[in-house]
Scaffold this active site. Structure first.
Site, mmCIF file in Angstrom:
data_model
loop_
_atom_site.group_PDB
_atom_site.id
_atom_site.type_symbol
_atom_site.label_atom_id
_atom_site.label_comp_id
_atom_site.label_asym_id
_atom_site.label_seq_id
_atom_site.Cartn_x
_atom_site.Cartn_y
_atom_site.Cartn_z
ATOM 1 N N PRO A 233 0.850 -1.199 0.000
ATOM 2 C CA PRO A 233 0.000 0.000 0.000
ATOM 3 C C PRO A 233 0.890 1.255 0.000
ATOM 4 C CG PRO A 233 -0.071 -1.112 2.143
ATOM 5 C CD PRO A 233 0.809 -1.941 1.271
ATOM 6 N N ASP A 407 6.027 2.344 1.706
ATOM 7 C CA ASP A 407 5.156 1.190 1.940
ATOM 8 C C ASP A 407 4.498 1.416 3.300
ATOM 9 O OD1 ASP A 407 4.031 -1.218 2.665
ATOM 10 O OD2 ASP A 407 5.661 -2.418 1.762
ATOM 11 N N HIS A 408 3.189 1.633 3.284
ATOM 12 C CA HIS A 408 2.502 2.036 4.501
ATOM 13 C C HIS A 408 2.422 0.914 5.544
ATOM 14 C CE1 HIS A 408 0.657 5.080 6.726
ATOM 15 N NE2 HIS A 408 -0.205 5.561 5.842
ATOM 16 N N ARG A 409 2.769 -0.307 5.107
ATOM 17 C CA ARG A 409 2.766 -1.402 6.083
ATOM 18 C C ARG A 409 3.906 -1.208 7.086
ATOM 19 N NH1 ARG A 409 3.234 -6.335 1.996
ATOM 20 N NH2 ARG A 409 4.740 -4.827 1.220
#
Lengths: 435, 385
Positions: A233, A407-409
């Site tokens: 994401p 990467d929003h993770r």
């Protein structure tokens, strides 16, 4: 009993540092006067250092491979009796621990030269942190490469032609005698350069459409983009920044003797800024594996390169350990290898964070897509004069936009913002790199 | 890019042409013999006492031990620079003994052995290399002039001095109390400088009382001697009218005999002569140099087998000199080393102002400005102590 320290001497008239190649003694060993304690490599030669005093080795202040600044202690020896030799300096900080010691610690005075290190930061650190002897190791081969690139061999008319064609002779591989750069080399290099500058507009093709098979690099790009966009994401952040000082800094570096023959661009400062910012915000330099997050404490800096065959992202291994000069050379080398189509799979694997220089295409900014396996990518937009507000007045400054995707993770919004803010602050004030 | 020096590396080791005539009295294996054509030099050796021979050996060993300790002191940060003379003790001690009591010596900067034979305090040389003084010995007392760092400059000074001696009428009068000659030392590298040609010409046309003494140690830093001359160096003076002689520089007796003979001749008014002592610098040019970058190990081995001290020791042992003497020399050498080590550490670090203090005799604004700048720079960098 007292402790005597041996500061690294200037063994060659004006040297400022040396690398410890090997230690011939270990902590606990008995040493005698003039016994060889280590081998050091300076910019001039490899030499053995004899011990100035006899006693028991209590500490080695540098490891093999470390580069030590002249004047910083490399070994401490517990000597019998008082100071082994007349000591002119005041004793250092009191000894800790061993109560049999008199508590006196001595560093023998040595002559120190005044070589032009050109590195204000490490020179200053002597006064600030005299007890921190080890500076970042710089591979000797890289230093030599820097020296070698200064000796470009080309006749004056060839140099003039290169200047007219905008060819940087430092990036041209000479094919003449002893590596001399010939007329053909410059012309070849110039035509290569024009591919990227895209200065000529091709005639409109007669066919209504053209079908390009999806294969090779193009296919790999597509696969990577899809994989990246659909597995991680993405979150993107943008910030405008006043890059005037960076441009001035680039200009100064270009004119400095140390960087003669080395290509200096805003991308170099950007790369340094990212390495600096990544050290302060470690999560952006990591990898997500579903089971764990691997945080990298080294930076393999990917640089997106446009080539005649498409986009590839080779990376500079251990870019964080490089000096400014080494990094500049590595970027130049990476670009040249990519242009020649000689980038290997190894060059492209194990990247940890990427920079894409879309500014060279005259674009302000864009939303970069992550290089698979990485969690951060930064886009450097074009730098151009724009109105900017300084102290409530509109002035002309050199402005650019930094765009970044994460990467929003792995990377939360606050970390992402801090990282981009850090990069931006270096672009605004490159002196922060001296921190 | 291919560096230029790769082309030269193909020249192979620097080993001299042994077919060229050369005065040698002690062969590399320590055997003494006088070839017929060199009989006049042999006669000089015949009149040396055993005490003098032993004193020569003692000085050779002493200066080598001194040299080794000085290198260590430089590596320990106690000397700014050291210029090793290891391997050249035969040429230096031998010729030094051949110089007469009134004669003047104009050295280059590697003549520690010659300095020793003329009463120069060895500590003075170390002080100079530490930046404590500019030599510090009095050439009027020692007749050994200050070291010349600028290559070949001392040879011009020497010729000028010799011409002055002639103008003063102190040549060939037969008065041994007053007459004197001059000797100047220089290396193979200096012979390529114009100063040497000028010196040879002026000496020849003025028939000056001078001996030109070349220590050909085969290397001018990293330049081989065969890239600097196409003829043997002892013939260099012929066109100017200065005859020459090649000597085995690692044979202390040949160096003594040739120097003594030709200094005597010069003093008596025979004019200049050029001596080429063929020797080898076993160590580095200076402590800032790394000879392994430009010369072969094979070449160094060739010369080590011709070591001047080893050769002379073999000769002396055959004369019946035993371990007692050599042990005593070794102990004395170690004592000297310990002594100069202690004295050197006690010298302190010379104040920075010294750099500026003796440039002009009076106040000078530019010097003051530079002095202030360096002081500020030092303060910014913090103390080295």
């Amino acid at each position: 009993m007292s402790i005597a320290k041996f500061p690294l001497p200037d063994v060659g008239e004006g040297l400022t540092e040396a690398e410890i190649v090997s230690w011939k003694v270990a902590v606990g060993d008995q040493v005698s006067v003039n016994q060889t304690i280590c081998e050091i490599e300076t910019a001039k030669s490899i030499v053995e250092l004899p011990c100035p005093f006899a006693g028991e080795v209590v500490e080695l202040f540098a490891k093999e491979g470390d580069t030590v600044e002249v004047g910083n202690p490399i070994i401490a020896v517990r000597v019998v009796g008082a100071s082994p030799i007349p000591v002119l300096s005041e004793p250092d900080a009191p000894a800790t621990g061993d109560e049999k010691d008199t508590g006196a610690e001595y560093k023998i005075p040595t002559l120190v030269g005044y070589g032009d290190s050109g590195d204000v930061k490490s020179r200053r650190s002597r006064a600030v942190a005299a007890m921190a002897p080890v500076t970042t190791a710089i591979p000797v081969s890289m230093v030599r490469a820097a020296a070698a690139s200064e000796s470009i061999m080309a006749k004056p008319p060839i140099r003039k032609m290169a200047k007219e064609l905008g060819v940087d002779l430092g990036s041209v591989v000479g094919t003449g005698m002893h590596g001399e750069i010939t007329r053909e080399d410059v012309i070849g290099s110039a035509s290569q350069a024009s591919v990227f500058k895209n200065l000529t507009t091709p005639d409109a093709p007669s066919e209504r459409e053209e079908r390009i098979p999806v294969k090779g690099v193009r296919k790999a790009i597509a696969t990577a983009m899809v994989r990246s966009a659909f597995t991680a994401p993405h979150v993107s952040i943008f910030v405008d920044v006043d890059a005037t000082r960076t441009m001035e800094y680039v200009k100064r570096l270009k004119n400095s003797v140390d960087f003669a023959g080395i290509k200096v661009t805003p991308l170099l400062i950007m790369a340094k800024a990212m390495i600096w910012a990544a050290r302060r915000n470690k999560m952006v330099n990591s990898t997500w594996t579903d089971e764990e997050i691997i945080v990298h404490n080294f930076v393999n800096l990917g640089i997106a390169a446009a080539t005649p065959r498409g986009l590839i992202v080779p990376n500079i291994k251990d870019a964080d350990a490089m000096s400014m000069i080494e990094l500049a050379q590595a970027i130049e080398q990476l670009a040249a290898t990519a242009r020649e189509g000689k980038t290997t799979q190894e060059d492209m694997s194990n990247g940890t964070i990427t920079i894409t220089n879309i500014g060279v295409f005259g674009v302000d900014t864009g939303t970069p897509i992550l290089n698979p396996g990485e969690v951060g990518i930064v886009a450097l937009g074009s730098i151009r004069k724009k109105p900017w507000v300084v102290d409530d007045e509109i002035v002309v400054r050199q402005v650019t936009t930094i765009g970044a995707t994460f990467d929003h993770r792995v990377v939360d919004g606050d970390v992402a913002s801090r990282f981009v803010q850090d990069v931006a602050s270096v672009i605004e004030e490159p002196a922060l790199l001296l921190d | 890019m291919a560096p230029f020096f790769q082309v030269r590396a193909k020249l192979g080791p620097v080993i001299p042409d042994n077919s060229i005539p050369m005065l040698q009295l002690l062969s590399p294996d320590g055997t003494y013999g006088v070839p017929k054509e060199y009989a006049k030099y042999g006669e000089i050796i015949d009149s040396i006492s055993e005490d003098t021979l032993l004193a020569m050996y003692r000085d050779m060993a002493r200066i080598r031990r001194f040299d080794i300790e000085a290198i260590a002191l430089q590596r320990q940060g106690q000397l700014g620079l050291w210029v090793p003379a290891i391997g050249q003790e035969g040429a230096q001690i031998g010729s030094g003994y051949g110089v007469g009591p009134n004669d003047h010596i104009f050295p280059s900067y590697r003549e520690h052995g010659v300095a020793l034979t003329h009463g120069v305090e060895l500590m003075s040389i170390l002080k100079m290399m530490r930046g404590v003084n500019h030599g510090g010995w009095n050439p009027e007392e020692t007749r050994f002039h200050l070291y010349a760092i600028v290559l070949a400059s001392q040879v011009l000074h020497a010729v000028g001095y010799a011409m002055g001696v002639k103008f003063d009428g102190k040549v060939g009068t037969g008065n041994l109390e007053e007459d004197l000659a001059v000797i100047s030392y220089f290396g193979d590298g200096a012979t390529a400088e114009g100063d040497i040609s000028e010196s040879l010409l002026f000496a020849a046309v003025n028939k000056a009382p001078i001996v030109f003494f070349i220590q050909n140690n085969q290397w001018a830093i990293s330049s081989r001697v065969d890239t600097q001359t196409t003829v043997p160096l002892y013939t260099r003076g012929e066109g100017f009218g200065v005859p020459g002689l090649r000597i085995d520089g690692n044979d202390v007796l040949a160096n003594y005999a040739a120097t003594k003979y030709h200094m005597d001749q010069a003093r008596e008014g025979a004019g200049p002569v050029l001596l080429e002592a063929l020797t080898y610098r076993i160590g580095a040019h200076t402590t800032s140099d790394d000879p392994s970058k430009y010369r072969d190990e094979e070449e160094v081995e060739y010369w080590k087998a011709r070591d001047p001290i080893q050769r002379f020791e073999t000769f002396l042992r055959r004369q019946g000199i035993n371990d007692d003497f050599f042990d005593e020399v070794k102990i004395a050498g170690d004592a000297l080393a310990a002594d100069i080590r202690e004295q050197t550490f006690a010298l302190g670090i010379p104040p920075l102002e010294n750099i500026f203090n003796h440039v002009y005799s009076e106040e000078h604004p530019e010097i003051d400005r530079q002095k202030a700048w360096l002081k500020a720079y030092e303060e910014k960098m913090g103390s080295h102590e």
